[in-house]
Design a protein around this motif. Sequence first.
Motif, PDB file in Angstrom:
ATOM      1  N   ILE A 187      34.813  28.408  31.987  1.00 16.95           N
ATOM      2  CA  ILE A 187      34.975  29.859  32.116  1.00 16.95           C
ATOM      3  C   ILE A 187      36.368  30.243  31.642  1.00 16.95           C
ATOM      4  O   ILE A 187      37.365  29.740  32.172  1.00 16.95           O
ATOM      5  CB  ILE A 187      34.806  30.333  33.573  1.00 16.95           C
ATOM      6  N   GLU A 188      36.410  31.101  30.639  1.00 17.62           N
ATOM      7  CA  GLU A 188      37.704  31.603  30.198  1.00 17.62           C
ATOM      8  C   GLU A 188      38.306  32.406  31.344  1.00 17.62           C
ATOM      9  O   GLU A 188      37.670  33.311  31.886  1.00 17.62           O
ATOM     10  CB  GLU A 188      37.517  32.468  28.949  1.00 17.62           C
ATOM     11  N   ARG A 189      39.500  32.013  31.746  1.00 15.43           N
ATOM     12  CA  ARG A 189      40.218  32.651  32.860  1.00 15.43           C
ATOM     13  C   ARG A 189      39.459  32.528  34.179  1.00 15.43           C
ATOM     14  O   ARG A 189      39.528  33.412  35.039  1.00 15.43           O
ATOM     15  CB  ARG A 189      40.510  34.125  32.567  1.00 15.43           C
ATOM     16  N   VAL A 307      30.656  44.084  23.270  1.00 21.09           N
ATOM     17  CA  VAL A 307      31.211  43.556  22.019  1.00 21.09           C
ATOM     18  C   VAL A 307      32.735  43.601  21.998  1.00 21.09           C
ATOM     19  O   VAL A 307      33.347  44.643  22.258  1.00 21.09           O
ATOM     20  CB  VAL A 307      30.678  44.365  20.803  1.00 21.09           C
ATOM     21  N   LYS A 308      33.311  42.459  21.687  1.00 22.35           N
ATOM     22  CA  LYS A 308      34.740  42.374  21.395  1.00 22.35           C
ATOM     23  C   LYS A 308      34.834  42.147  19.899  1.00 22.35           C
ATOM     24  O   LYS A 308      34.445  41.088  19.406  1.00 22.35           O
ATOM     25  CB  LYS A 308      35.355  41.199  22.160  1.00 22.35           C
ATOM     26  N   ALA A 309      35.284  43.150  19.187  1.00 19.40           N
ATOM     27  CA  ALA A 309      35.300  43.037  17.721  1.00 19.40           C
ATOM     28  C   ALA A 309      36.700  43.274  17.189  1.00 19.40           C
ATOM     29  O   ALA A 309      37.426  44.140  17.688  1.00 19.40           O
ATOM     30  CB  ALA A 309      34.335  44.053  17.126  1.00 19.40           C
ATOM     31  N   TRP A 344      31.383  48.874  23.797  1.00 20.96           N
ATOM     32  CA  TRP A 344      32.277  48.457  22.709  1.00 20.96           C
ATOM     33  C   TRP A 344      33.701  48.464  23.234  1.00 20.96           C
ATOM     34  O   TRP A 344      34.202  49.487  23.688  1.00 20.96           O
ATOM     35  CB  TRP A 344      32.127  49.423  21.519  1.00 20.96           C
ATOM     36  N   ARG A 345      34.350  47.313  23.176  1.00 23.25           N
ATOM     37  CA  ARG A 345      35.673  47.215  23.812  1.00 23.25           C
ATOM     38  C   ARG A 345      36.785  47.795  22.944  1.00 23.25           C
ATOM     39  O   ARG A 345      36.768  47.641  21.721  1.00 23.25           O
ATOM     40  CB  ARG A 345      36.000  45.756  24.134  1.00 23.25           C
ATOM     41  N   ALA A 346      37.726  48.430  23.616  1.00 23.86           N
ATOM     42  CA  ALA A 346      38.873  49.005  22.903  1.00 23.86           C
ATOM     43  C   ALA A 346      40.111  48.118  23.063  1.00 23.86           C
ATOM     44  O   ALA A 346      41.225  48.555  22.825  1.00 23.86           O
ATOM     45  CB  ALA A 346      39.168  50.399  23.432  1.00 23.86           C
ATOM     46  N   VAL A 380      37.422  50.277  28.188  1.00 23.78           N
ATOM     47  CA  VAL A 380      38.882  50.284  28.099  1.00 23.78           C
ATOM     48  C   VAL A 380      39.484  49.558  29.299  1.00 23.78           C
ATOM     49  O   VAL A 380      39.119  49.840  30.442  1.00 23.78           O
ATOM     50  CB  VAL A 380      39.386  51.751  28.086  1.00 23.78           C
ATOM     51  N   LYS A 381      40.424  48.659  29.043  1.00 24.98           N
ATOM     52  CA  LYS A 381      41.098  47.985  30.160  1.00 24.98           C
ATOM     53  C   LYS A 381      41.940  48.992  30.936  1.00 24.98           C
ATOM     54  O   LYS A 381      42.366  50.000  30.388  1.00 24.98           O
ATOM     55  CB  LYS A 381      41.997  46.865  29.643  1.00 24.98           C
ATOM     56  N   ASN A 382      42.212  48.685  32.194  1.00 30.34           N
ATOM     57  CA  ASN A 382      42.897  49.672  33.020  1.00 30.34           C
ATOM     58  C   ASN A 382      44.284  50.055  32.497  1.00 30.34           C
ATOM     59  O   ASN A 382      44.739  51.163  32.691  1.00 30.34           O
ATOM     60  CB  ASN A 382      42.986  49.214  34.478  1.00 30.34           C
ATOM     61  N   ILE A 385      48.259  47.113  28.051  1.00 29.62           N
ATOM     62  CA  ILE A 385      48.586  45.759  27.599  1.00 29.62           C
ATOM     63  C   ILE A 385      47.485  44.796  28.017  1.00 29.62           C
ATOM     64  O   ILE A 385      46.571  44.552  27.235  1.00 29.62           O
ATOM     65  CB  ILE A 385      49.983  45.304  28.081  1.00 29.62           C
ATOM     66  N   ASP A 386      47.531  44.295  29.236  1.00 32.00           N
ATOM     67  CA  ASP A 386      46.526  43.286  29.551  1.00 32.00           C
ATOM     68  C   ASP A 386      46.520  42.841  31.002  1.00 32.00           C
ATOM     69  O   ASP A 386      47.042  41.780  31.317  1.00 32.00           O
ATOM     70  CB  ASP A 386      46.753  42.066  28.648  1.00 32.00           C
ATOM     71  N   PHE A 387      45.899  43.595  31.880  1.00 31.89           N
ATOM     72  CA  PHE A 387      45.642  43.126  33.237  1.00 31.89           C
ATOM     73  C   PHE A 387      46.879  42.577  33.954  1.00 31.89           C
ATOM     74  O   PHE A 387      46.816  41.547  34.638  1.00 31.89           O
ATOM     75  CB  PHE A 387      44.570  42.035  33.223  1.00 31.89           C
ATOM     76  N   GLN A 413      42.029  36.413  38.592  1.00 32.24           N
ATOM     77  CA  GLN A 413      43.465  36.662  38.631  1.00 32.24           C
ATOM     78  C   GLN A 413      44.236  35.903  37.557  1.00 32.24           C
ATOM     79  O   GLN A 413      45.107  35.104  37.850  1.00 32.24           O
ATOM     80  CB  GLN A 413      43.993  36.355  40.040  1.00 32.24           C
ATOM     81  N   GLU A 414      43.902  36.207  36.307  1.00 29.60           N
ATOM     82  CA  GLU A 414      44.560  35.547  35.181  1.00 29.60           C
ATOM     83  C   GLU A 414      46.074  35.659  35.248  1.00 29.60           C
ATOM     84  O   GLU A 414      46.791  34.692  35.000  1.00 29.60           O
ATOM     85  CB  GLU A 414      44.048  36.166  33.871  1.00 29.60           C
ATOM     86  N   TYR A 415      46.552  36.846  35.552  1.00 31.58           N
ATOM     87  CA  TYR A 415      47.994  37.093  35.562  1.00 31.58           C
ATOM     88  C   TYR A 415      48.528  37.267  36.977  1.00 31.58           C
ATOM     89  O   TYR A 415      49.651  37.706  37.152  1.00 31.58           O
ATOM     90  CB  TYR A 415      48.315  38.353  34.762  1.00 31.58           C
TER      91      TYR A 415
HETATM   92  C1  BDP Z   1      43.189  38.374  27.731  1.00 32.04           C
HETATM   93  C2  BDP Z   1      42.813  36.958  27.979  1.00 32.04           C
HETATM   94  C3  BDP Z   1      41.861  36.410  26.965  1.00 32.04           C
HETATM   95  C4  BDP Z   1      40.717  37.376  26.753  1.00 32.04           C
HETATM   96  C5  BDP Z   1      41.254  38.719  26.350  1.00 32.04           C
HETATM   97  C6  BDP Z   1      40.168  39.770  26.263  1.00 32.04           C
HETATM   98  O1  BDP Z   1      43.997  36.192  27.996  1.00 32.04           O
HETATM   99  O2  BDP Z   1      41.424  35.169  27.441  1.00 32.04           O
HETATM  100  O3  BDP Z   1      39.842  36.898  25.794  1.00 32.04           O
HETATM  101  O4  BDP Z   1      42.147  39.191  27.312  1.00 32.04           O
HETATM  102  O5  BDP Z   1      40.079  40.550  27.193  1.00 32.04           O
HETATM  103  O6  BDP Z   1      43.554  38.873  28.968  1.00 32.04           O
HETATM  104  O7  BDP Z   1      39.449  39.837  25.288  1.00 32.04           O
END
Ligand code: BDP
Length: 721
Positions: A187-189, A307-309, A344-346, A380-382, A385-387, A413-415
């Motif tokens: 599992i990724e993360r 989709v993550k494109a 569709w992911r942003a 859209v992520k919250n 940047i990234d969680f 809890q990746e971060y």
């Molecule tokens: C990041 C993660 C990565 C994910 C990416 C995503 O580090 O593993 O693939 O986001 O959301 O937080 O696509």
Amino acid sequence: MRHTKKTLLAFVIVLFIISCSSWAQKDYKLWLQYDKITNSKIRSEYTTSITGIVGLGNSETSKIAVKELELGLNSMLEKKLEVKSKLEGQNTLVVGAQSALNPELQKVVASDITQINEEGFVIKSVTVNNAKHIVITGKNDVGVLYGVYSFLRRIQTNKSIKNLEITESPKINLRILNHWDNLDRTIERGYAGFSLWNWQKLPDFIDQRYIDYARANASIGINGTVLTNVNANALILTPQYLEKVEALANVFRPYGIKVYLTARFSAPVEIGGLKTADPKDTAVANWWKDKAKKIYKIIPDFGGFLVKANSEGQPGPQNYGRNHVDGANMLADAVAPFGGVIMWRAFVYSEHDANDRAKQAYAEFQPYDGKFRDNVIVQVKNGAIDFQPREPFHPLFGAMQKTPIMMEFQITQEYLGFSTHLVYLPQLFKEVLDSDTYQKGKGSTVAKVVDGSLYNAKFTGIAGVSNIGNDLNWTGHPFAQANWYGFGRLAWNPYLDSETIADEWLKCTFSNDENFIKPVKEMMIKSRETVVNYMTPLGLHHIMDTGHHYGPGPWVANLSRPEWNPVYYHKADKNGIGFDRSKTGTNATSQYTPEIEKLFDNVATCPEKDLLWFHHVSWDYKLKNGQTLWNGLSLKYQEGVDQVKEMQNIWNKTEKYVDGERFKEVQMLLEIQYKEAKWWRDACLLYFQQYSGKELPAGVEKPTQTLEYFQSLKFPFAPGN
Ligand code: BDP
């Protein structure tokens, strides 16, 4: 004598095994413990108001609803309730969809039913033919099931069931878990073991866990699950895998849960034998149409694709000179005839774009407003940047009036310390949902964007990146179960407050004893600010070690893409620290409405919790409490450490309220968290000190090791990477 000794030994072993297995079950049972009601007053209220169950309806879902009531009530009331299929007697619990109720009952609930939506429920105390009953009903069986879980939760939390008059509907349509699960079961993360989906044994072997998973999700209203990683593998779309997906869909269906898959954009090339995956190519569009048709043939209620494109190396329409709209709409057309959706992911930022990473998603997607098909929703992520432990809300929320936007939260809890740190995430979720975008004046909260009320969205959604794996307790940390639970509850109603959710979860999971609830709830509520304090106080972000994101790595500067390096985010130098995203810097603040822009742009009005997100300030900058930035920052790190110590003190006093296993587990995990909080404090402060050139202020403990030591730590096998 020997004989008695042996018997005694055997007896002890048996006792040990029995107690072990009941402990293990406790961990596994999540918030559905259904512990015996110990408060005698409330218990007698329950036993007099419920003397039997009347189960109406024949669907699998209605059977599940009745079975759940039996299980829950028999266990909590320690009384075997009789189940009947016709209304008779009095003080029964009548369970069934509106259409299954007898005419008198239908009449009594008619006006309540008009107040709910397709997934909503009514719980009502009624009197028919001089007999009192409690009715749990809805327009559909799944609503009844949600009503049953809600009713059971009332009992679990010892609330009165007198004079009930409840109507509830979920406020968001798609309430979805995103599993970043790979086909090899990594599992990724993921920090709670391997994927639940045993692809090798599917479709013939149905693991009991699939059912238990569906049940847990239904109990909190989750109605969708994306089975596969956003970094997608096209193989999942081959017939061999689709029949496995079908088997899971069959298990989840009666629980109201639809399955979704991630669609790898290059699948037509990889598994379809086509030369291109260009969305404007007719053969490509037809390939997807045909694929959709085949999927819907075996899974008629298939949810659609996520989709993550063109993000972090994933293929997408841009590989063919097309854009996100072209890609999303082509897929949308393929699933539209069957009622499917495209999420569709942003989450995009380009290695060829030197612009501030925080600005890129908005810059790319906002101009597409109104250009997507009706069955596309942009995820859209919250934050931009990234969680991170804390991010200001993503400027895309509210900025696309004609496009449905769904929220993506990260439950895993990746971060935030993996599954070793106790961090109660509904605090974070709520902070984002309650943020005011000012898009339609004051009160235009992110929650109103997400529930669609701000612009009357065609449909709405919320996704949580799952923290579930095959660990015995599902989520690694016993308290991480609260984050899964809390996500579900907020997906149902984003206006619930996180304290209420913590209260419910603790009562359902551990105990109703106020001596336990009060301190532990407070510990949960504070835990989010605690992790911010010892990891990334005052708006710092993305200073985790690289790749795996485990532990501090503010010094990392050698990665190929600048925005993958922590130094890109903190920009510490001898003049100060922080990322200038104001007008004098990247002007990311301009992506917000004028009210918010003004607030963030001015260093004096920018909330201090976001200070270094938006501003580069000098080490001597005066914080609101009169401290210099350096001293204030150092003290925040120390505060975080002290707060973990306090969490330990609180937990250590709970032993008599909690089973031995979970007590010990949490105790050990808190010890790790304490160690790691100190690691964060020491590594970050020693590193930043090279730039500030200042002594640590009084009150901050001496570092436990040297900076070189912290920099030498390597974790090649950190999980989830
Ligand atoms: C990041 C993660 C990565 C994910 C990416 C995503 O580090 O593993 O693939 O986001 O959301 O937080 O696509």
